[in-house]
Design a protein around this motif. Structure first.
Motif, PDB file in Angstrom:
ATOM      1  N   SER A 110       0.827  -1.201   0.000  1.00 46.02           N
ATOM      2  CA  SER A 110       0.000   0.000   0.000  1.00 46.02           C
ATOM      3  C   SER A 110       0.863   1.253   0.000  1.00 46.02           C
ATOM      4  O   SER A 110       1.981   1.249   0.500  1.00 46.02           O
ATOM      5  CB  SER A 110      -0.897  -0.022   1.235  1.00 46.02           C
ATOM      6  OG  SER A 110      -1.674   1.136   1.272  1.00 46.02           O
ATOM      7  N   LYS A 111       0.317   2.328  -0.550  1.00 46.98           N
ATOM      8  CA  LYS A 111       1.071   3.584  -0.568  1.00 46.98           C
ATOM      9  C   LYS A 111       0.225   4.758  -0.098  1.00 46.98           C
ATOM     10  O   LYS A 111       0.438   5.883  -0.489  1.00 46.98           O
ATOM     11  CB  LYS A 111       1.623   3.841  -1.963  1.00 46.98           C
ATOM     12  CG  LYS A 111       2.659   2.809  -2.342  1.00 46.98           C
ATOM     13  CD  LYS A 111       3.487   3.217  -3.512  1.00 46.98           C
ATOM     14  CE  LYS A 111       4.540   2.142  -3.740  1.00 46.98           C
ATOM     15  NZ  LYS A 111       5.428   2.411  -4.785  1.00 46.98           N
ATOM     16  N   LEU A 112      -0.747   4.485   0.731  1.00 47.90           N
ATOM     17  CA  LEU A 112      -1.611   5.530   1.271  1.00 47.90           C
ATOM     18  C   LEU A 112      -1.889   5.243   2.740  1.00 47.90           C
ATOM     19  O   LEU A 112      -1.590   4.171   3.237  1.00 47.90           O
ATOM     20  CB  LEU A 112      -2.953   5.547   0.516  1.00 47.90           C
ATOM     21  CG  LEU A 112      -2.896   5.854  -0.964  1.00 47.90           C
ATOM     22  CD1 LEU A 112      -4.246   5.567  -1.602  1.00 47.90           C
ATOM     23  CD2 LEU A 112      -2.493   7.302  -1.192  1.00 47.90           C
ATOM     24  N   ARG A 113      -2.530   6.207   3.399  1.00 48.32           N
ATOM     25  CA  ARG A 113      -2.966   5.960   4.781  1.00 48.32           C
ATOM     26  C   ARG A 113      -4.080   4.925   4.746  1.00 48.32           C
ATOM     27  O   ARG A 113      -5.010   5.034   3.960  1.00 48.32           O
ATOM     28  CB  ARG A 113      -3.454   7.239   5.422  1.00 48.32           C
ATOM     29  CG  ARG A 113      -3.728   7.042   6.886  1.00 48.32           C
ATOM     30  CD  ARG A 113      -3.873   8.369   7.566  1.00 48.32           C
ATOM     31  NE  ARG A 113      -3.881   8.195   8.998  1.00 48.32           N
ATOM     32  CZ  ARG A 113      -3.411   9.091   9.823  1.00 48.32           C
ATOM     33  NH1 ARG A 113      -2.869  10.181   9.370  1.00 48.32           N
ATOM     34  NH2 ARG A 113      -3.471   8.888  11.115  1.00 48.32           N
ATOM     35  N   ASN A 114      -3.971   3.912   5.567  1.00 49.55           N
ATOM     36  CA  ASN A 114      -4.883   2.785   5.530  1.00 49.55           C
ATOM     37  C   ASN A 114      -5.328   2.351   6.902  1.00 49.55           C
ATOM     38  O   ASN A 114      -4.679   2.631   7.905  1.00 49.55           O
ATOM     39  CB  ASN A 114      -4.195   1.579   4.881  1.00 49.55           C
ATOM     40  CG  ASN A 114      -4.134   1.714   3.396  1.00 49.55           C
ATOM     41  OD1 ASN A 114      -5.148   1.629   2.730  1.00 49.55           O
ATOM     42  ND2 ASN A 114      -2.943   1.945   2.883  1.00 49.55           N
ATOM     43  N   ARG A 115      -6.390   1.562   6.888  1.00 48.97           N
ATOM     44  CA  ARG A 115      -6.872   0.846   8.066  1.00 48.97           C
ATOM     45  C   ARG A 115      -7.129  -0.587   7.622  1.00 48.97           C
ATOM     46  O   ARG A 115      -7.560  -0.823   6.499  1.00 48.97           O
ATOM     47  CB  ARG A 115      -8.166   1.450   8.589  1.00 48.97           C
ATOM     48  CG  ARG A 115      -7.987   2.833   9.148  1.00 48.97           C
ATOM     49  CD  ARG A 115      -9.342   3.398   9.609  1.00 48.97           C
ATOM     50  NE  ARG A 115      -9.202   4.779   9.995  1.00 48.97           N
ATOM     51  CZ  ARG A 115      -8.868   5.199  11.207  1.00 48.97           C
ATOM     52  NH1 ARG A 115      -8.632   4.326  12.160  1.00 48.97           N
ATOM     53  NH2 ARG A 115      -8.763   6.473  11.480  1.00 48.97           N
ATOM     54  N   ALA A 116      -6.862  -1.533   8.490  1.00 47.85           N
ATOM     55  CA  ALA A 116      -7.118  -2.937   8.183  1.00 47.85           C
ATOM     56  C   ALA A 116      -7.488  -3.651   9.475  1.00 47.85           C
ATOM     57  O   ALA A 116      -7.028  -3.267  10.557  1.00 47.85           O
ATOM     58  CB  ALA A 116      -5.884  -3.582   7.550  1.00 47.85           C
ATOM     59  N   THR A 117      -8.312  -4.677   9.351  1.00 52.39           N
ATOM     60  CA  THR A 117      -8.765  -5.437  10.509  1.00 52.39           C
ATOM     61  C   THR A 117      -8.803  -6.910  10.158  1.00 52.39           C
ATOM     62  O   THR A 117      -9.120  -7.279   9.029  1.00 52.39           O
ATOM     63  CB  THR A 117     -10.183  -4.976  10.932  1.00 52.39           C
ATOM     64  OG1 THR A 117     -10.138  -3.589  11.219  1.00 52.39           O
ATOM     65  CG2 THR A 117     -10.664  -5.717  12.152  1.00 52.39           C
ATOM     66  N   SER A 118      -8.476  -7.748  11.135  1.00 52.82           N
ATOM     67  CA  SER A 118      -8.533  -9.192  10.962  1.00 52.82           C
ATOM     68  C   SER A 118      -8.690  -9.824  12.341  1.00 52.82           C
ATOM     69  O   SER A 118      -8.584  -9.134  13.352  1.00 52.82           O
ATOM     70  CB  SER A 118      -7.243  -9.683  10.294  1.00 52.82           C
ATOM     71  OG  SER A 118      -7.316 -11.058  10.018  1.00 52.82           O
ATOM     72  N   THR A 119      -8.929 -11.123  12.377  1.00 47.52           N
ATOM     73  CA  THR A 119      -8.999 -11.808  13.665  1.00 47.52           C
ATOM     74  C   THR A 119      -7.981 -12.942  13.695  1.00 47.52           C
ATOM     75  O   THR A 119      -7.603 -13.490  12.658  1.00 47.52           O
ATOM     76  CB  THR A 119     -10.400 -12.385  13.947  1.00 47.52           C
ATOM     77  OG1 THR A 119     -10.724 -13.300  12.920  1.00 47.52           O
ATOM     78  CG2 THR A 119     -11.435 -11.300  14.046  1.00 47.52           C
ATOM     79  N   VAL A 120      -7.555 -13.259  14.894  1.00 49.44           N
ATOM     80  CA  VAL A 120      -6.615 -14.357  15.113  1.00 49.44           C
ATOM     81  C   VAL A 120      -7.017 -15.058  16.411  1.00 49.44           C
ATOM     82  O   VAL A 120      -7.499 -14.417  17.342  1.00 49.44           O
ATOM     83  CB  VAL A 120      -5.155 -13.838  15.167  1.00 49.44           C
ATOM     84  CG1 VAL A 120      -4.932 -12.890  16.323  1.00 49.44           C
ATOM     85  CG2 VAL A 120      -4.163 -14.969  15.203  1.00 49.44           C
ATOM     86  N   ARG A 121      -6.848 -16.349  16.441  1.00 51.71           N
ATOM     87  CA  ARG A 121      -7.157 -17.115  17.656  1.00 51.71           C
ATOM     88  C   ARG A 121      -5.933 -17.072  18.571  1.00 51.71           C
ATOM     89  O   ARG A 121      -4.822 -17.375  18.155  1.00 51.71           O
ATOM     90  CB  ARG A 121      -7.500 -18.560  17.286  1.00 51.71           C
ATOM     91  CG  ARG A 121      -7.787 -19.401  18.490  1.00 51.71           C
ATOM     92  CD  ARG A 121      -8.962 -20.344  18.300  1.00 51.71           C
ATOM     93  NE  ARG A 121      -9.245 -21.100  19.503  1.00 51.71           N
ATOM     94  CZ  ARG A 121      -9.915 -20.627  20.544  1.00 51.71           C
ATOM     95  NH1 ARG A 121     -10.383 -19.419  20.537  1.00 51.71           N
ATOM     96  NH2 ARG A 121     -10.121 -21.381  21.608  1.00 51.71           N
ATOM     97  N   MET A 122      -6.170 -16.693  19.834  1.00 50.44           N
ATOM     98  CA  MET A 122      -5.082 -16.608  20.797  1.00 50.44           C
ATOM     99  C   MET A 122      -5.500 -17.306  22.083  1.00 50.44           C
ATOM    100  O   MET A 122      -6.689 -17.554  22.310  1.00 50.44           O
ATOM    101  CB  MET A 122      -4.716 -15.139  21.071  1.00 50.44           C
ATOM    102  CG  MET A 122      -4.232 -14.399  19.819  1.00 50.44           C
ATOM    103  SD  MET A 122      -3.731 -12.694  20.141  1.00 50.44           S
ATOM    104  CE  MET A 122      -1.990 -12.979  20.461  1.00 50.44           C
ATOM    105  N   VAL A 123      -4.511 -17.627  22.911  1.00 46.30           N
ATOM    106  CA  VAL A 123      -4.742 -18.224  24.219  1.00 46.30           C
ATOM    107  C   VAL A 123      -4.137 -17.281  25.259  1.00 46.30           C
ATOM    108  O   VAL A 123      -2.987 -16.856  25.114  1.00 46.30           O
ATOM    109  CB  VAL A 123      -4.090 -19.629  24.317  1.00 46.30           C
ATOM    110  CG1 VAL A 123      -4.204 -20.183  25.718  1.00 46.30           C
ATOM    111  CG2 VAL A 123      -4.716 -20.572  23.294  1.00 46.30           C
ATOM    112  N   LYS A 124      -4.907 -16.952  26.282  1.00 45.45           N
ATOM    113  CA  LYS A 124      -4.435 -16.027  27.329  1.00 45.45           C
ATOM    114  C   LYS A 124      -3.102 -16.513  27.894  1.00 45.45           C
ATOM    115  O   LYS A 124      -2.967 -17.659  28.312  1.00 45.45           O
ATOM    116  CB  LYS A 124      -5.475 -15.917  28.443  1.00 45.45           C
ATOM    117  CG  LYS A 124      -5.068 -14.926  29.523  1.00 45.45           C
ATOM    118  CD  LYS A 124      -6.171 -14.736  30.539  1.00 45.45           C
ATOM    119  CE  LYS A 124      -5.790 -13.778  31.625  1.00 45.45           C
ATOM    120  NZ  LYS A 124      -5.682 -12.408  31.221  1.00 45.45           N
TER     121      LYS A 124
END
Length: 178
Positions: A110-124
């Motif tokens: 990318s070459k601009l200001r961006n936002r992105a979102t995703s999910t990941v499985r984690m363990v405390k």
């Protein structure tokens, strides 16, 4: 007995606070932040300059680092909760974040200001490998990575959950830091 124990514990806490490193059960030195360097190439294979430590995923370098540069940092991120964790990022210009074996943000070109979102499985409490690759092509370098999970508010990923060991680094970077 008790006074010596308290003094020893206070001394240990002061030592850890002073140097910011602790040993794991197997004797591996765990250091705060993510270790990395700037790179000359878009493939992130040619280290350019001295290694550095990314202590926070909330950075607004603006023009302080120059105009056109790329860097990558490596280490571990400790899970805040067990279950799905939403990772959201605001960045200028390019960003790739890998947690475990999952690319959660894939916008390095990318070459601009961006936002992105995703999910990941984690363990405390479980540490997963993390790689953060960043590129900027102008003087507005910005990096902000946040997380949220069920029952929590969105927050910038805190510095305390980021760490690295020499073993967590690519071999050429490991030699630079040693």
């Amino acid at each position: 007995g008790r006074i010596w124990l308290v003094w020893t514990l206070v001394g240990m806490v002061s030592f850890v606070e002073s140097f910011g490193q602790v040993s794991s059960n197997d004797g591996t030195l765990i250091r705060p932040g993510l270790a990395g360097a700037q790179f000359d190439d878009e493939a992130f294979t040619e280290i350019d300059g001295d290694p550095n430590i990314l202590r926070s995923l909330n950075q607004n370098w603006a023009a302080n680092q120059g105009n056109d540069w790329r860097a990558a940092w490596f280490g571990y991120i400790e899970g805040p909760a067990t279950g799905e964790v939403t990772i959201s990022a605001e960045f200028e210009d390019g960003l790739e974040v890998t947690i475990g074996d999952q690319v959660v943000i894939d916008s390095i070109a990318s070459k601009l200001r961006n936002r992105a979102t995703s999910t990941v499985r984690m363990v405390k409490g479980e540490k997963l490998p993390i790689t953060v690759k960043f590129a900027t092509h102008n003087s507005k370098a910005l990096l902000r990575v946040s997380w949220q999970w069920a029952g929590s508010e969105v927050e910038v990923i805190p510095a305390e959950v980021l760490s690295y060991t020499l073993d967590s680094l690519p071999l050429d970077l490991r030699f630079e830091i040693e």
